[in-house]
Enzyme design. Structure first.
Site, PDB file in Angstrom:
ATOM      1  N   LYS A  24     -17.131 -12.876 -56.491  1.00 43.69           N
ATOM      2  CA  LYS A  24     -15.893 -12.106 -56.282  1.00 43.69           C
ATOM      3  C   LYS A  24     -15.980 -11.202 -55.059  1.00 43.69           C
ATOM      4  O   LYS A  24     -16.920 -10.409 -54.923  1.00 43.69           O
ATOM      5  CB  LYS A  24     -15.598 -11.292 -57.539  1.00 43.69           C
ATOM      6  CG  LYS A  24     -14.246 -10.620 -57.579  1.00 43.69           C
ATOM      7  CD  LYS A  24     -14.031  -9.993 -58.961  1.00 43.69           C
ATOM      8  CE  LYS A  24     -12.683  -9.338 -59.119  1.00 43.69           C
ATOM      9  NZ  LYS A  24     -12.504  -8.795 -60.490  1.00 43.69           N
ATOM     10  N   CYS A  59      -9.649 -12.863 -60.497  1.00 49.43           N
ATOM     11  CA  CYS A  59      -8.813 -11.731 -60.898  1.00 49.43           C
ATOM     12  C   CYS A  59      -8.200 -10.954 -59.739  1.00 49.43           C
ATOM     13  O   CYS A  59      -7.242 -11.392 -59.149  1.00 49.43           O
ATOM     14  CB  CYS A  59      -9.586 -10.810 -61.832  1.00 49.43           C
ATOM     15  SG  CYS A  59      -8.462  -9.707 -62.706  1.00 49.43           S
ATOM     16  N   ASN A 119     -19.997 -10.800 -59.800  1.00 49.65           N
ATOM     17  CA  ASN A 119     -18.974 -11.325 -60.681  1.00 49.65           C
ATOM     18  C   ASN A 119     -18.689 -12.730 -60.143  1.00 49.65           C
ATOM     19  O   ASN A 119     -18.098 -12.872 -59.073  1.00 49.65           O
ATOM     20  CB  ASN A 119     -17.730 -10.423 -60.611  1.00 49.65           C
ATOM     21  CG  ASN A 119     -16.709 -10.772 -61.662  1.00 49.65           C
ATOM     22  OD1 ASN A 119     -16.733 -11.858 -62.228  1.00 49.65           O
ATOM     23  ND2 ASN A 119     -15.791  -9.842 -61.905  1.00 49.65           N
ATOM     24  N   GLU A 173     -12.208 -15.201 -66.198  1.00 49.32           N
ATOM     25  CA  GLU A 173     -13.243 -14.368 -65.563  1.00 49.32           C
ATOM     26  C   GLU A 173     -14.122 -13.779 -66.674  1.00 49.32           C
ATOM     27  O   GLU A 173     -13.619 -13.434 -67.745  1.00 49.32           O
ATOM     28  CB  GLU A 173     -12.545 -13.224 -64.809  1.00 49.32           C
ATOM     29  CG  GLU A 173     -13.465 -12.181 -64.203  1.00 49.32           C
ATOM     30  CD  GLU A 173     -12.696 -10.927 -63.728  1.00 49.32           C
ATOM     31  OE1 GLU A 173     -11.796 -10.446 -64.447  1.00 49.32           O
ATOM     32  OE2 GLU A 173     -13.009 -10.436 -62.629  1.00 49.32           O
ATOM     33  N   ASN A 192      -9.045 -10.662 -66.080  1.00 50.75           N
ATOM     34  CA  ASN A 192      -9.042  -9.675 -67.184  1.00 50.75           C
ATOM     35  C   ASN A 192      -8.179  -8.532 -66.680  1.00 50.75           C
ATOM     36  O   ASN A 192      -8.643  -7.699 -65.889  1.00 50.75           O
ATOM     37  CB  ASN A 192     -10.442  -9.114 -67.435  1.00 50.75           C
ATOM     38  CG  ASN A 192     -11.361 -10.055 -68.182  1.00 50.75           C
ATOM     39  OD1 ASN A 192     -11.570  -9.930 -69.394  1.00 50.75           O
ATOM     40  ND2 ASN A 192     -11.947 -10.996 -67.452  1.00 50.75           N
ATOM     41  N   GLU A 201     -16.293  -2.073 -61.899  1.00 55.46           N
ATOM     42  CA  GLU A 201     -16.747  -3.266 -61.162  1.00 55.46           C
ATOM     43  C   GLU A 201     -17.501  -2.885 -59.895  1.00 55.46           C
ATOM     44  O   GLU A 201     -18.424  -3.574 -59.482  1.00 55.46           O
ATOM     45  CB  GLU A 201     -15.559  -4.164 -60.823  1.00 55.46           C
ATOM     46  CG  GLU A 201     -15.043  -4.931 -62.019  1.00 55.46           C
ATOM     47  CD  GLU A 201     -14.162  -6.083 -61.603  1.00 55.46           C
ATOM     48  OE1 GLU A 201     -14.655  -6.998 -60.928  1.00 55.46           O
ATOM     49  OE2 GLU A 201     -12.973  -6.053 -61.965  1.00 55.46           O
TER      50      GLU A 201
HETATM   51  N1  CDT Z   1     -10.823  -7.880 -63.426  1.00 56.16           N
HETATM   52  C1  CDT Z   1      -9.959  -7.381 -62.521  1.00 56.16           C
HETATM   53  O1  CDT Z   1     -10.122  -7.567 -61.317  1.00 56.16           O
HETATM   54  N2  CDT Z   1      -8.930  -6.651 -62.998  1.00 56.16           N
HETATM   55  C2  CDT Z   1      -7.996  -5.945 -62.192  1.00 56.16           C
HETATM   56  C3  CDT Z   1      -7.449  -4.809 -62.974  1.00 56.16           C
HETATM   57  C4  CDT Z   1      -6.612  -3.895 -62.177  1.00 56.16           C
HETATM   58  S1  CDT Z   1      -7.437  -2.980 -60.969  1.00 56.16           S
HETATM   59  C5  CDT Z   1      -8.292  -1.767 -61.823  1.00 56.16           C
HETATM   60  C6  CDT Z   1      -6.841  -6.811 -61.697  1.00 56.16           C
HETATM   61  O2  CDT Z   1      -6.559  -6.808 -60.498  1.00 56.16           O
HETATM   62  O3  CDT Z   1      -6.171  -7.473 -62.511  1.00 56.16           O
END
Ligand code: CDT
Length: 303
Positions: free
Chosen positions: A126, A171, A109, A46, A196, A145
């Protein structure tokens, strides 16, 4: 059987000031390594062209815009597309998308599938945007985000590409069973996703040691319950001051991890995947037509 060799192409950290040219050179090096191992499909993370910029509150719009792509391919990513086409390798790539429609800016995204002839054959935006809209001082890093991206407006499409039915997500989407089920209902045989994921979860730090477990748990459950292959690829390592998990992997429709990266830097892991193995689940325990009971699932769609 319908077999292909696929690669998860994990990236180590991308510095906030790292140039697109430098990142694209890293992507090309990974793609070449995957090709040398016989891969014809490579899954990148991502937001694979930049640092994970939602961790900062960026007030200056011009500065923010620099993290987005306004067209794809573009001058920076063209060398990746050309290399992939020359080697006959398809790929999944996540990036921040900025488009202008009716005089308004829209930010997503996004991810794309590029087939082995170099054509973009699918796009995803996304759906599940985690984090928050306003900066919150108590956090060691932000997760903006909800400020920097609009809710994806394409749903969860499935595309015919490279001899199979391909789905995408990004993600946080992987944590939601609905993501995989919608893709499964549309016949996805392979779901590709990049992530990420910080090792530190500020809202519930007592879960920090579970971040890798929850990552694999979500993807393995999604693969098994829908009888599809899943390839999940991390941006990993210490990015600026934030540690991101690795654990990039290829998961069989049985839910088994059959290839896994070892570290948190730039690294590939490859496996032969047979798309016909989806039938082992989809014609048996997860034969949707025979065994699903959608009449009892209405609360899922009641909002
Ligand atoms: N990029 C992404 O969606 N990361 C989230 C981080 C935790 S929620 C703040 C994930 O679900 O991995």
């Amino acid at each position: 059987s319908r077999k292909l060799i696929a690669a998860t192409a994990q990236l180590g950290p991308i510095a906030r000031d790292e140039s697109r040219a430098s990142v694209v050179a890293r992507l090309i090096a990974l793609l070449e390594q995957a090709h040398a191992r016989g891969a014809t499909l490579v899954v990148f993370p991502e937001l694979a062209l930049t640092t994970f910029f939602p961790r900062w509150y960026i007030e200056d719009e011009a500065e923010l815009d620099r993290f987005y792509e306004t067209e794809m391919p573009n001058a920076d990513t063209q060398p990746l597309f050309e290399t992939a086409k020359r080697l006959g390798v398809g790929f999944y790539l996540g990036y921040a998308e900025l488009i202008e429609e009716g005089g308004e800016k829209h930010r997503y995204n996004a991810s794309i599938i590029v087939d082995d002839s170099g054509e973009i054959v699918g796009k995803y935006r996304k759906v599940h945007l985690p984090g928050h809209f306003n900066p919150e001082d108590w956090r060691p890093f932000q997760h903006l985000e909800k400020r920097y991206f609009e809710h994806g407006n394409l749903g969860f499409p499935v595309y015919e590409a490279m001899g199979g039915k391909m789905g995408m997500c990004l993600c946080n989407d992987r944590r939601w069973p609905e993501t995989f089920r919608v893709l499964g209902l549309r016949g996805a045989e392979l779901v590709m996703l990049g992530y990420n994921t910080p090792s530190h979860y500020p809202q519930a730090p007592e879960h920090d040691h579970l971040q890798d477990f929850h990552n694999h748990l979500s993807m393995q459950a999604g693969a098994y319950a829908n009888g599809c292959w899943v390839i999940g690829t991390a941006k990993a390592g210490r990015e600026e001051d934030c540690d991101l998990i690795g654990g990039s992997c290829i998961i069989a429709p049985t839910g088994e991890i059959i290839a896994l990266t070892q570290g948190v830097g730039d690294e590939i892991a490859t496996a032969e995947i047979d798309l016909d193995r989806c039938k082992e689940l989809r014609e048996n325990v997860f034969n949707f037509a025979l065994h699903r009971e959608p009449g009892d699932y209405t609360p899922i769609c009641d909002g």
